[in-house]
Each structure stands twice: as C-alpha cells, then as structure tokens.
Design a protein around this motif. Structure first.
Motif, PDB file in Angstrom:
ATOM      1  N   ASN A  93       0.801  -1.224   0.000  1.00  0.00           N
ATOM      2  CA  ASN A  93       0.000   0.000   0.000  1.00  0.00           C
ATOM      3  C   ASN A  93       0.834   1.275   0.000  1.00  0.00           C
ATOM      4  O   ASN A  93       0.307   2.364   0.242  1.00  0.00           O
ATOM      5  N   THR A  94       2.135   1.158  -0.266  1.00  0.00           N
ATOM      6  CA  THR A  94       2.962   2.357  -0.383  1.00  0.00           C
ATOM      7  C   THR A  94       2.405   3.261  -1.480  1.00  0.00           C
ATOM      8  O   THR A  94       2.105   2.808  -2.591  1.00  0.00           O
ATOM      9  N   ILE A  95       2.275   4.532  -1.156  1.00  0.00           N
ATOM     10  CA  ILE A  95       1.696   5.474  -2.115  1.00  0.00           C
ATOM     11  C   ILE A  95       2.283   6.856  -1.885  1.00  0.00           C
ATOM     12  O   ILE A  95       2.504   7.275  -0.755  1.00  0.00           O
ATOM     13  N   THR A 193      -0.364  -2.462  -4.777  1.00  0.00           N
ATOM     14  CA  THR A 193      -1.793  -2.129  -4.809  1.00  0.00           C
ATOM     15  C   THR A 193      -2.102  -1.164  -5.939  1.00  0.00           C
ATOM     16  O   THR A 193      -3.189  -1.194  -6.523  1.00  0.00           O
ATOM     17  N   TYR A 194      -1.134  -0.326  -6.284  1.00  0.00           N
ATOM     18  CA  TYR A 194      -1.339   0.713  -7.294  1.00  0.00           C
ATOM     19  C   TYR A 194      -0.543   0.471  -8.576  1.00  0.00           C
ATOM     20  O   TYR A 194      -0.618   1.285  -9.501  1.00  0.00           O
TER      21      TYR A 194
END
Length: 371
Positions: A93-95, A193-194
C-alpha cells in the motif's frame, strides 16, 4: 478574443479559450502556509498553495518552495521534495504523489462526457536524482474515473521539460459546482496495490492496480529528491513542439486566486462583545471563498479548533485570559462572525478588546476551503 491568442515555439497561432491558467500557482510563487515543512509522512497540504500530496508508507520527506528552479526558462522557484527517511522495500500500500484538484465548474471546456469531449495536455519541468519511468495521472472525482500516462526522467539532477497528452473522455460525467472535479497527479512511488495491473492509458472506472504501473521508487534513498516547476494544463492534444507557452500571472493575481482556498487573517487588535466565557469577533474576508471555510484557530498550524496561541482577552487592565478555542461561526457575505471560548470569567454582555499578546502582527486565524 485577441487577449487569449498566443504562439507556440514554432510560431503557430493558438487561440487559448481559458483566460487564466487551469492550474493555479503552477509556478509555485505562492506559499502562504510555509516555505518548508519537514517530517512529512502523511497526506496533506502544508507548503505551496493549491498543491497537496497523498503519502502513506513511503518514508519521510521534506517539502519546500525552493529557489533552484529552471530560472533560465522563466521559473526561478520549484516545488522540491527531499527524502529524509528512505523506503527501500515497498509495502503493497505504499503510495505517494503530488496533486492539484480543480473545481468541477472550472473544467467545463474539456466537454467531459460529451461527443465533443476534448483531450488534455500537461506540460511541466521536472528534475530528480532518480531516473526512470514516472506516472502522471488525471482523476475525475465526479465519475470516479482516471487515466495515466508514463514519462521518463532521463538524466539525474537535470531539469527536463515534459509534455504528456491524455485522451478526451466521452463517457463518465462531470459536475458543475465548486466541488472537486479533475486532479492532476504526479506519482513518486507506488506499491503493488497501485502498480500490479496494466497502466490505464484511456479513461475508465478507477482501478487502483492500474494507476501507477511502472513507476520507479523515488523514495529508495536519502540522496533522492523530486522537483516540479512550470506546471500547466491545456485543452487539446499537444507535443513538446506545439504546446502553448506557460501563462505567467503576476504575483498579485496568483495570490488572489490562491486566497479563494486559503487565507491568513492577520491583525493587531479587534473589538468584541462577550457572553460569559464566549467572546465574538468579526473577520473580514479578502474575497469570496470556494466553499464554507474550515476556520482554524491557528498558532501551531495543527489544523484543528485549538487554542489561538498568543491572542489574549483583557477583561481588566490588570488581567488577561487566554482564548482557548472556537465555539461558533457564521459566514455573512465577505465577513465571518466567530464565537471564541476563553479561560477566564466575564460579566455577561460586557465588551472588551481582543488583542495579541505579542507586539508584532501574527496570523490569528486561517480560513481553509482547499478541495
């Protein structure tokens, strides 16, 4: 309209329909909140006006309005991000991305959801120590749709001009209010996630995994930084040669546009009437705000209704009571009536001045309507 006609670098005539830039403060002149903030590891908007950031599990950064922009191209200032705590191994979930959100009513020229829908072009200067593939993304808040395009930083620590074009969106929808419409986003790092899907290069329903596929990890070293300058959004499809020149605004015009979303209220003294432990005063707004403001009793910039720092209430010449918060407030045209709570005791219906404890002017309120 002759006032909107301009030329590109090869002398082509372009009739620009927007009288002012879509993106406000794209040259990063205005920084009402602060010119530098350290220890950033969560989403917010704390430095240059109108430019916020989304960050989570991406290390720790310092953001500043720096004075080392590509000045030879008309941009002495830039929005610079320095890594202070690296994130070498990304979590799912690093963003992290920088963004500006435009009001829906201000993007009607793109004819979104119409058969006559028009393309978008984002042009900007970028410099980073981390070379490789980066993602620029547009997001439609009304329809929850997005589109992403990749660009490449080729040379470390070198200003490079980029032009990224996005297709028109004939589907979806767009509002016509002062609420969020389109955002322009510049990714700096992205977990699986991205980034685990297929990069979504045409407009479609938002799919997280398709937003930032291929994005390098600009957070993997404390030697890294990422800087933007001269960011502009245009109606139509352009390339590096045909894109229109940046629309430079005066400092005053740019500040006024920023103050629609954020204002510092500074004064040395104000009259107020008291009711028990509640005082009231009136704030004059510089110009109409975008939305109903979030009024912050500001001393530490915490963004909550907290103590108003160095303001004091003098019931008598020999005593002073601290104002401890905001109880009520009402917007009345270009004024806001504010009820404030104090720590002392007063006679109901009495009148007294509200003053600064400090001899020098300070910011006592901030009005924040940022999207």
């Amino acid at each position: 309209d002759v006032a909107h006609i301009t030329k590109n670098v090869i002398g082509g005539i372009i009739n620009r329909e927007n009288a002012t830039p879509f993106l406000i403060n794209g040259d990063f002149k205005i920084a009402q909140r602060a010119t530098s903030v350290s220890g950033i590891n969560a989403a917010g908007l704390a430095v240059v006006d109108r430019w916020g950031y989304v960050i989570g599990d991406a290390g720790t950064w310092t953001a500043e309005r720096a004075n080392d922009g590509p000045a030879d191209n008309g941009f002495p200032q830039c929005f610079k991000w320095d890594v202070t705590t690296a994130k070498g191994t990304l979590g799912a979930n690093t963003i992290m991305y920088i963004r500006q959100i435009l009001e829906a009513q201000d993007v009607q020229l793109f004819n979104i959801a119409q058969s006559t829908a028009r393309p978008f072009t984002v042009t900007f200067w970028v410099r980073s120590t981390k070379t490789g593939t980066y993602i620029c993304m547009l997001n439609n808040f009304t329809a929850n749709r997005h589109v992403s395009k990749a660009y490449t930083i080729s040379s470390s620590n070198t200003w490079e001009k980029k032009t990224v074009s996005f297709p028109a969106d004939t589907a979806g929808s767009i509002g016509n209010t002062e609420g969020p419409g389109i955002s322009v986003n510049f990714w700096m790092t992205a977990g699986s996630t991205y980034s685990s899907g297929t990069l979504q290069q045409t407009w479609g329903s938002a799919v997280a995994a398709n937003q930032a596929v291929g994005q390098v990890n600009a957070a993997d070293s404390t030697s890294n930084f990422f800087s933007l300058a001269g960011v502009q959004l245009e109606v139509g499809e352009y390339d590096a040669i045909t894109t229109p020149p940046f629309q430079h605004e005066s400092y005053g015009d740019s500040l006024l546009r920023c103050q629609r979303y954020f204002q510092n209220i500074e004064a040395a003294r104000a009259n107020t009437s008291g009711f028990g432990h509640v005082e009231s005063t009136t704030i004059v707004i510089n110009l109409p705000l975008a939305l109903k403001p979030r009024i912050l009793a500001r001393y530490d910039g915490s963004g909550t209704f907290t103590k108003v720092g160095d303001i004091a209430v003098n019931a008598f010449p020999t005593g002073a009571d601290n104002i401890t918060g905001i109880s009520t407030w009402i917007v009345m045209g270009n004024m806001i009536s504010v009820g404030m709570t104090s720590s002392g005791s007063m006679t109901s219906g009495s009148s007294e001045p509200v003053r600064f404890a400090s001899a020098s002017p300070q910011t006592i309120f901030t009005l924040d309507t940022e999207l």
